[in-house]
Design a protein around this motif. Structure first.
Motif, PDB file in Angstrom:
ATOM      1  N   ALA A  27      -6.342  -4.894   3.598  1.00 10.27           N
ATOM      2  CA  ALA A  27      -6.523  -4.167   4.859  1.00 10.27           C
ATOM      3  C   ALA A  27      -6.761  -5.154   5.995  1.00 10.27           C
ATOM      4  CB  ALA A  27      -7.702  -3.200   4.742  1.00 10.27           C
ATOM      5  N   GLY A  28      -6.144  -4.869   7.131  1.00 11.88           N
ATOM      6  CA  GLY A  28      -6.332  -5.701   8.321  1.00 11.88           C
ATOM      7  C   GLY A  28      -7.244  -4.977   9.299  1.00 11.88           C
ATOM      8  N   ASN A  29      -8.390  -5.587   9.557  1.00 13.40           N
ATOM      9  CA  ASN A  29      -9.349  -5.021  10.515  1.00 13.40           C
ATOM     10  C   ASN A  29      -9.133  -5.740  11.847  1.00 13.40           C
ATOM     11  OD1 ASN A  29     -11.573  -4.230  11.991  1.00 13.40           O
ATOM     12  ND2 ASN A  29     -13.086  -5.206  10.651  1.00 13.40           N
TER      13      ASN A  29
ATOM     14  N   CYS B  93      -5.848  -1.418  10.517  1.00 16.18           N
ATOM     15  CA  CYS B  93      -6.966  -0.716  11.165  1.00 16.18           C
ATOM     16  C   CYS B  93      -7.088  -1.153  12.623  1.00 16.18           C
ATOM     17  CB  CYS B  93      -8.272  -0.995  10.419  1.00 16.18           C
ATOM     18  SG  CYS B  93      -8.226  -0.561   8.669  1.00 16.18           S
ATOM     19  N   PRO B  94      -6.331  -0.490  13.505  1.00 18.16           N
ATOM     20  CA  PRO B  94      -6.372  -0.840  14.926  1.00 18.16           C
ATOM     21  C   PRO B  94      -7.565  -0.158  15.607  1.00 18.16           C
ATOM     22  CG  PRO B  94      -4.800   0.936  14.571  1.00 18.16           C
ATOM     23  CD  PRO B  94      -5.372   0.591  13.213  1.00 18.16           C
ATOM     24  N   PRO B  95      -7.853  -0.526  16.855  1.00 16.59           N
ATOM     25  CA  PRO B  95      -8.875   0.203  17.622  1.00 16.59           C
ATOM     26  C   PRO B  95      -8.470   1.677  17.786  1.00 16.59           C
ATOM     27  CG  PRO B  95      -8.284  -1.869  18.711  1.00 16.59           C
ATOM     28  CD  PRO B  95      -7.282  -1.657  17.603  1.00 16.59           C
ATOM     29  N   PHE B  96      -9.448   2.545  17.969  1.00 22.27           N
ATOM     30  CA  PHE B  96      -9.182   3.998  18.078  1.00 22.27           C
ATOM     31  C   PHE B  96      -8.019   4.357  19.012  1.00 22.27           C
ATOM     32  CE2 PHE B  96     -13.821   4.689  16.864  1.00 22.27           C
ATOM     33  CZ  PHE B  96     -13.539   5.238  15.624  1.00 22.27           C
ATOM     34  N   PRO B  97      -7.983   3.792  20.235  1.00 20.99           N
ATOM     35  CA  PRO B  97      -6.947   4.266  21.170  1.00 20.99           C
ATOM     36  C   PRO B  97      -5.523   3.988  20.700  1.00 20.99           C
ATOM     37  CG  PRO B  97      -8.619   3.012  22.331  1.00 20.99           C
ATOM     38  CD  PRO B  97      -8.852   2.806  20.858  1.00 20.99           C
ATOM     39  N   TYR B  98      -5.366   3.068  19.743  1.00 21.88           N
ATOM     40  CA  TYR B  98      -4.014   2.714  19.308  1.00 21.88           C
ATOM     41  C   TYR B  98      -3.654   3.326  17.953  1.00 21.88           C
ATOM     42  CZ  TYR B  98      -5.165  -0.544  22.986  1.00 21.88           C
ATOM     43  OH  TYR B  98      -5.599  -1.087  24.164  1.00 21.88           O
ATOM     44  N   LEU B  99      -4.549   4.122  17.401  1.00 19.19           N
ATOM     45  CA  LEU B  99      -4.247   4.762  16.105  1.00 19.19           C
ATOM     46  C   LEU B  99      -2.986   5.614  16.209  1.00 19.19           C
ATOM     47  CD1 LEU B  99      -7.735   5.938  14.758  1.00 19.19           C
ATOM     48  CD2 LEU B  99      -6.170   4.346  13.631  1.00 19.19           C
ATOM     49  N   ASP B 100      -2.876   6.341  17.305  1.00 13.50           N
ATOM     50  CA  ASP B 100      -1.733   7.241  17.488  1.00 13.50           C
ATOM     51  C   ASP B 100      -0.430   6.442  17.423  1.00 13.50           C
ATOM     52  OD1 ASP B 100      -0.002   9.244  18.180  1.00 13.50           O
ATOM     53  OD2 ASP B 100      -0.918   9.706  20.112  1.00 13.50           O
ATOM     54  N   ARG B 101      -0.367   5.363  18.201  1.00 11.15           N
ATOM     55  CA  ARG B 101       0.853   4.550  18.264  1.00 11.15           C
ATOM     56  C   ARG B 101       1.144   3.885  16.917  1.00 11.15           C
ATOM     57  NH1 ARG B 101       3.918   2.076  22.381  1.00 11.15           N
ATOM     58  NH2 ARG B 101       3.319   3.916  23.557  1.00 11.15           N
ATOM     59  N   VAL B 102       0.107   3.301  16.312  1.00 11.14           N
ATOM     60  CA  VAL B 102       0.312   2.586  15.045  1.00 11.14           C
ATOM     61  C   VAL B 102       0.738   3.563  13.952  1.00 11.14           C
ATOM     62  CG1 VAL B 102      -0.860   1.245  13.238  1.00 11.14           C
ATOM     63  CG2 VAL B 102      -1.206   0.657  15.656  1.00 11.14           C
TER      64      VAL B 102
ATOM     65  N   ALA C   1       2.382   6.374  14.439  1.00 12.66           N
ATOM     66  CA  ALA C   1       3.772   6.778  14.709  1.00 12.66           C
ATOM     67  C   ALA C   1       4.747   5.685  14.267  1.00 12.66           C
ATOM     68  CB  ALA C   1       3.946   7.084  16.199  1.00 12.66           C
ATOM     69  N   LEU C   2       4.385   4.439  14.540  1.00 14.71           N
ATOM     70  CA  LEU C   2       5.289   3.324  14.216  1.00 14.71           C
ATOM     71  C   LEU C   2       5.392   3.060  12.709  1.00 14.71           C
ATOM     72  CD1 LEU C   2       4.334   0.779  17.033  1.00 14.71           C
ATOM     73  CD2 LEU C   2       6.517   1.993  16.792  1.00 14.71           C
ATOM     74  N   THR C   3       4.374   3.450  11.964  1.00 14.09           N
ATOM     75  CA  THR C   3       4.400   3.169  10.517  1.00 14.09           C
ATOM     76  C   THR C   3       4.783   4.399   9.685  1.00 14.09           C
ATOM     77  OG1 THR C   3       2.021   3.629  10.423  1.00 14.09           O
ATOM     78  CG2 THR C   3       2.663   1.317  10.581  1.00 14.09           C
ATOM     79  N   ARG C   4       5.012   5.512  10.346  1.00 12.90           N
ATOM     80  CA  ARG C   4       5.307   6.746   9.599  1.00 12.90           C
ATOM     81  C   ARG C   4       6.485   6.545   8.648  1.00 12.90           C
ATOM     82  NH1 ARG C   4       4.537  10.761  13.631  1.00 12.90           N
ATOM     83  NH2 ARG C   4       2.387  10.254  13.193  1.00 12.90           N
ATOM     84  N   GLY C   5       6.307   6.972   7.413  1.00 12.00           N
ATOM     85  CA  GLY C   5       7.396   6.870   6.438  1.00 12.00           C
ATOM     86  C   GLY C   5       7.599   5.493   5.825  1.00 12.00           C
ATOM     87  N   THR C   6       6.764   4.518   6.210  1.00 15.51           N
ATOM     88  CA  THR C   6       6.939   3.155   5.682  1.00 15.51           C
ATOM     89  C   THR C   6       6.103   2.893   4.437  1.00 15.51           C
ATOM     90  OG1 THR C   6       5.090   2.288   6.973  1.00 15.51           O
ATOM     91  CG2 THR C   6       7.277   2.205   8.011  1.00 15.51           C
ATOM     92  N   GLY C   7       5.091   3.731   4.207  1.00 16.92           N
ATOM     93  CA  GLY C   7       4.163   3.460   3.107  1.00 16.92           C
ATOM     94  C   GLY C   7       3.018   2.553   3.517  1.00 16.92           C
ATOM     95  N   ILE C   8       3.084   1.981   4.723  1.00 22.46           N
ATOM     96  CA  ILE C   8       1.979   1.152   5.220  1.00 22.46           C
ATOM     97  C   ILE C   8       0.846   2.104   5.616  1.00 22.46           C
ATOM     98  CG2 ILE C   8       1.250  -0.479   7.021  1.00 22.46           C
ATOM     99  CD1 ILE C   8       4.282  -1.238   7.293  1.00 22.46           C
ATOM    100  N   GLY C   9      -0.352   1.835   5.151  1.00 22.65           N
ATOM    101  CA  GLY C   9      -1.485   2.712   5.454  1.00 22.65           C
ATOM    102  C   GLY C   9      -2.070   2.410   6.828  1.00 22.65           C
ATOM    103  N   VAL C  10      -2.754   3.419   7.377  1.00 15.21           N
ATOM    104  CA  VAL C  10      -3.455   3.235   8.654  1.00 15.21           C
ATOM    105  C   VAL C  10      -4.903   3.650   8.456  1.00 15.21           C
ATOM    106  CG1 VAL C  10      -3.557   3.925  11.089  1.00 15.21           C
ATOM    107  CG2 VAL C  10      -1.338   3.679   9.951  1.00 15.21           C
ATOM    108  N   GLY C  11      -5.808   2.893   9.071  1.00 20.30           N
ATOM    109  CA  GLY C  11      -7.231   3.203   8.955  1.00 20.30           C
ATOM    110  C   GLY C  11      -7.935   3.060  10.289  1.00 20.30           C
ATOM    111  N   ALA C  12      -9.041   3.783  10.450  1.00 15.77           N
ATOM    112  CA  ALA C  12      -9.903   3.603  11.620  1.00 15.77           C
ATOM    113  C   ALA C  12     -11.002   2.605  11.244  1.00 15.77           C
ATOM    114  CB  ALA C  12     -10.512   4.944  12.025  1.00 15.77           C
ATOM    115  N   GLN C  13     -11.657   2.082  12.238  1.00 13.80           N
ATOM    116  CA  GLN C  13     -12.688   1.056  11.993  1.00 13.80           C
ATOM    117  C   GLN C  13     -14.083   1.641  11.859  1.00 13.80           C
ATOM    118  OE1 GLN C  13     -12.348  -1.906  15.090  1.00 13.80           O
ATOM    119  NE2 GLN C  13     -10.148  -2.059  14.847  1.00 13.80           N
ATOM    120  N   ASP C  14     -14.218   2.926  12.132  1.00  9.42           N
ATOM    121  CA  ASP C  14     -15.529   3.586  12.088  1.00  9.42           C
ATOM    122  C   ASP C  14     -15.273   5.069  12.323  1.00  9.42           C
ATOM    123  OD1 ASP C  14     -18.330   3.905  12.025  1.00  9.42           O
ATOM    124  OD2 ASP C  14     -18.497   3.690  14.195  1.00  9.42           O
ATOM    125  N   MET C  15     -16.290   5.896  12.183  1.00 12.21           N
ATOM    126  CA  MET C  15     -16.232   7.315  12.539  1.00 12.21           C
ATOM    127  C   MET C  15     -17.664   7.815  12.641  1.00 12.21           C
ATOM    128  SD  MET C  15     -15.475   9.203   8.903  1.00 12.21           S
ATOM    129  CE  MET C  15     -16.920  10.264   8.904  1.00 12.21           C
TER     130      MET C  15
END
Ligand code: PGA
Length: 256
Positions: free
Chosen positions: A7-9, A44-53, A55-69
């Motif tokens: 995972a990339g933080n 795991c990008p900053p919150f404001p970029y979760l949407d973009r990241v 969308a860009l990774t959809r269907g690739t199998g690359i996971g997306v994570g938030a850094q906190d909640m």
């Protein structure tokens, strides 16, 4: 079989343009790696970029994570982000990172509430534990890390614990360029963390949970960690912001 997970933080780095550029630079290689089914990757990008990241990774199998909640589901919590809001874009969430604990005074109790809430909302928590330098130097790492694990997973059942990813990140190794040694990290993960899981649940739970190492992981030193029997990947900070470096780290996750 525990599939390694890298995972990339990104922490508080990138902007909208550079976040998209980073994903574009990673995409082809990481998609191919993930398609092998032998390694998983999460950004795991900053919150404001979760949407973009996302969308860009959809269907690739690359996971997306938030850094906190936050653990509450909605309401008057100015500045906080609810699990359901993250789930619109991401599958994973980092919880209890040492920077949250140290700079934002997150307690073991808060970390525990966040983990319960993440699981209840179908998010996969990446739970961070790790000792400060003084504890390490005093030879008290085992007691510290076991204590953090106990507190973090309090009240979870065995199936919930199996769904966690734990990251062992000694604080003295984060962002310092002074990584732990492979055998040193493996001992804490195998003895202290899996040991705590075996004491609290069972040997089989302890053997099923994926546990990453984090702290100054680079393309140069990743092999030292990945060859260790108890280490199942890495949580990568600084080196996850450089596409070539992160790709090399993820590639190292493939079985030799
Ligand atoms: P680092 O950060 O790789 O820059 O040391 C790791 C982390 O904080 O997750």
């Amino acid at each position: 079989m525990r599939i390694p997970i890298i995972a990339g933080n990104w922490k508080m780095n990138t902007n909208l343009t550079s976040a998209a550029e980073l994903v574009n630079a990673l995409q082809t290689e990481l998609t191919a790696l993930v398609a092998t089914g032998k390694v998983q990757t999460v950004l795991c990008p900053p919150f404001p970029y979760l949407d973009r990241v996302s969308a860009l990774t959809r269907g690739t199998g690359i996971g997306v994570g938030a850094q906190d909640m936050y653990f509450e589901s909605k309401g008057a919590f100015t500045g906080e982000v609810a699990p359901s809001m993250i789930l619109d874009f991401a599958e994973y969430v980092i919880i209890g990172h040492s920077e949250r604990r140290q700079l934002f005074h997150e307690t073991d109790e808060l970390v525990n509430k966040k983990i319960h809430s993440a699981l209840a909302n179908n998010l996969k928590p990446i739970v961070c534990v790790g000792e400060p330098l003084e504890t390490y130097e005093n030879g008290e790492t085992d007691v510290w890390v076991r204590g953090q694990v106990h507190a973090a997973i309090k009240g979870l059942d065995a199936e919930q614990v199996r769904g966690l990813i734990i990251a062992y990140e000694p604080i003295w190794a984060i962002g310092t360029g002074k990584a732990a040694t492979g055998p040193g990290a493996n001992a804490v993960i195998g003895i202290s963390i899996r040991g705590a899981l075996a004491d609290l649940y069972s040997q089989s739970v302890a053997a099923d949970v994926r546990i990453q190492y984090g702290g100054s992981v680079t393309a140069k030193n990743i092999d030292e960690f990945i060859v260790q029997p108890d280490i199942d990947g890495a949580l990568v900070g600084g080196a996850s912001l450089k596409a070539d470096e992160f790709i090399a780290i993820c590639r190292a996750g493939l079985p030799k």
